[in-house]
Design a protein around this motif. Structure first.
Motif, PDB file in Angstrom:
ATOM      1  N   ASP A  75       1.057  -1.596  -0.026  1.00 41.19           N
ATOM      2  CA  ASP A  75      -0.061   0.150  -0.048  1.00 41.19           C
ATOM      3  C   ASP A  75       1.297   1.307   0.350  1.00 41.19           C
ATOM      4  O   ASP A  75       0.503   1.715  -0.530  1.00 41.19           O
ATOM      5  N   ILE A  78       2.087   2.036  -3.002  1.00 40.71           N
ATOM      6  CA  ILE A  78       1.461   2.523  -4.611  1.00 40.71           C
ATOM      7  C   ILE A  78       1.007   3.655  -3.829  1.00 40.71           C
ATOM      8  O   ILE A  78       0.596   4.321  -4.786  1.00 40.71           O
ATOM      9  N   ALA A  82       0.381   6.419  -7.138  1.00 46.40           N
ATOM     10  CA  ALA A  82      -0.667   6.143  -6.725  1.00 46.40           C
ATOM     11  C   ALA A  82      -1.207   7.518  -7.331  1.00 46.40           C
ATOM     12  O   ALA A  82      -1.019   8.451  -7.423  1.00 46.40           O
ATOM     13  N   ARG A  85      -3.274   7.772 -12.651  1.00 51.82           N
ATOM     14  CA  ARG A  85      -3.513   6.332 -13.871  1.00 51.82           C
ATOM     15  C   ARG A  85      -4.236   4.776 -13.229  1.00 51.82           C
ATOM     16  O   ARG A  85      -4.142   5.279 -12.240  1.00 51.82           O
ATOM     17  N   LEU A  87      -4.481   1.332 -11.862  1.00 50.72           N
ATOM     18  CA  LEU A  87      -3.074   0.726 -10.697  1.00 50.72           C
ATOM     19  C   LEU A  87      -3.375  -0.692 -11.671  1.00 50.72           C
ATOM     20  O   LEU A  87      -5.000  -1.724 -11.117  1.00 50.72           O
ATOM     21  N   TYR A  89      -2.408  -5.244 -11.563  1.00 51.44           N
ATOM     22  CA  TYR A  89      -1.960  -5.513 -10.523  1.00 51.44           C
ATOM     23  C   TYR A  89      -1.304  -7.029 -12.014  1.00 51.44           C
ATOM     24  O   TYR A  89      -2.802  -7.864 -12.000  1.00 51.44           O
ATOM     25  N   VAL A 112       0.118   2.332 -13.727  1.00 52.98           N
ATOM     26  CA  VAL A 112       0.529   1.800 -12.643  1.00 52.98           C
ATOM     27  C   VAL A 112       0.590   0.435 -12.663  1.00 52.98           C
ATOM     28  O   VAL A 112      -0.129  -0.144 -12.366  1.00 52.98           O
ATOM     29  N   LEU A 114       1.883  -3.408 -11.133  1.00 50.21           N
ATOM     30  CA  LEU A 114       2.767  -4.353  -9.379  1.00 50.21           C
ATOM     31  C   LEU A 114       2.525  -5.107 -10.027  1.00 50.21           C
ATOM     32  O   LEU A 114       1.940  -6.097 -10.434  1.00 50.21           O
ATOM     33  N   ARG A 129      -7.781  -1.069  -2.652  1.00 50.85           N
ATOM     34  CA  ARG A 129      -7.127  -0.473  -3.873  1.00 50.85           C
ATOM     35  C   ARG A 129      -7.464  -0.622  -5.317  1.00 50.85           C
ATOM     36  O   ARG A 129      -7.439   0.405  -6.432  1.00 50.85           O
ATOM     37  N   MET A 131      -7.397  -3.047  -7.674  1.00 50.96           N
ATOM     38  CA  MET A 131      -6.740  -2.835  -8.497  1.00 50.96           C
ATOM     39  C   MET A 131      -7.813  -3.730  -9.667  1.00 50.96           C
ATOM     40  O   MET A 131      -8.314  -4.535  -9.219  1.00 50.96           O
TER      41      MET A 131
END
Ligand code: ADE
Length: 238
Positions: A75, A78, A82, A85, A87, A89, A112, A114, A129, A131
């Motif tokens: 977190d 991120i 953050a 954009r 996110l 994963y 972004v 991950l 988040r 994702m």
């Protein structure tokens, strides 16, 4: 910079930042990177570890093999990246990456990404988040880094000014829901194999019709799932 010249921005959150840009620093994406058509920052998730041992992972509650990335560490990584954009994963549990997804992400301000390692990431931070979980295929990689590179490559080549001829993006596989037709170049006769006659006929309508038929046949044979979608979409109708 005006908004039209702000490059598309990629931030990758990873335990192996030294893997980047890697292949993305070469060829089309590498030239685009050097030309500031996009930017790439690889952040080390480990930089966001706190506590005495600065550990990024721990054993899974409930038992089982492997280690799980801690939600607090992920977190914090991120939070640092953050903005507006999306996110993403990268995980084999995600929705399959498609050309459509790549097009949508390429049309935005960037991404972004991950990257997981070990058994995965604590579910709570995935949900907190919101994702987008994306998979690059039904196989398991040792980590999300190669998957992130695949996603970035697929997006970057679609950015304005990155590909030489706009037409090559329109005609390639998936642009109209079909796989691409076969290509031929010189010599016209190679080891006894001639190129299909229609391609040397100069008849552009006949060439276009031949290519479309090739695309249809290849797609029907190799990817009946795509072919059925193509038929259902009505794109084949005159
Ligand atoms: N991480 C490990 N395997 C993956 C896959 N198939 N797609 C995306 N991320 C991954």
């Amino acid at each position: 910079m005006t908004s039209s010249t702000v490059p598309w921005r990629a931030t990758v959150l990873t335990l192996f930042p030294e893997m980047f840009p890697g292949p993305l620093g070469h060829a089309l994406s590498g030239r685009a990177l050097a030309a500031d058509r996009w930017s790439l920052v690889a952040r080390d998730i480990r930089d966001f570890a706190t506590g005495r041992h600065r550990s990024v992972d721990d054993t899974p509650f409930g038992g089982g093999a492997g280690m799980v990335l801690r939600p607090d560490v992920v977190d914090a990584a991120i939070a640092d990246a953050a903005d507006d954009r999306p996110l993403v994963y990268l995980t084999p549990r995600g929705r399959p990456l498609t050309q459509d997804i790549a097009r949508r992400i390429a049309a935005g301000p960037g991404v972004v990404a991950l990257c997981g390692r070990y058994e995965g990431i604590d579910q709570r931070v995935i949900e907190a988040r919101a994702m987008q979980e994306i998979s690059i295929g039904d196989y398991v990689l040792a980590g999300g880094e190669l998957a992130a590179m695949v996603l970035l490559d697929a997006c970057v080549r679609l950015l304005p000014g990155v590909m030489g001829t706009a037409a090559s993006a329109d005609e390639e596989s998936f642009a109209d829901g079909l796989l691409e037709y076969p290509h031929y170049t010189r010599p016209a006769l190679w080891e006894g194999h001639a190129v299909p006659e229609v391609l040397t006929s100069g008849n552009h309508a006949a060439i276009a019709a031949w290519r479309l038929e090739q695309s249809r046949q290849i797609t029907q044979h190799r990817r009946p799932d795509l072919y059925n979608q193509y038929i259902a979409s009505g794109a084949h109708a005159p």
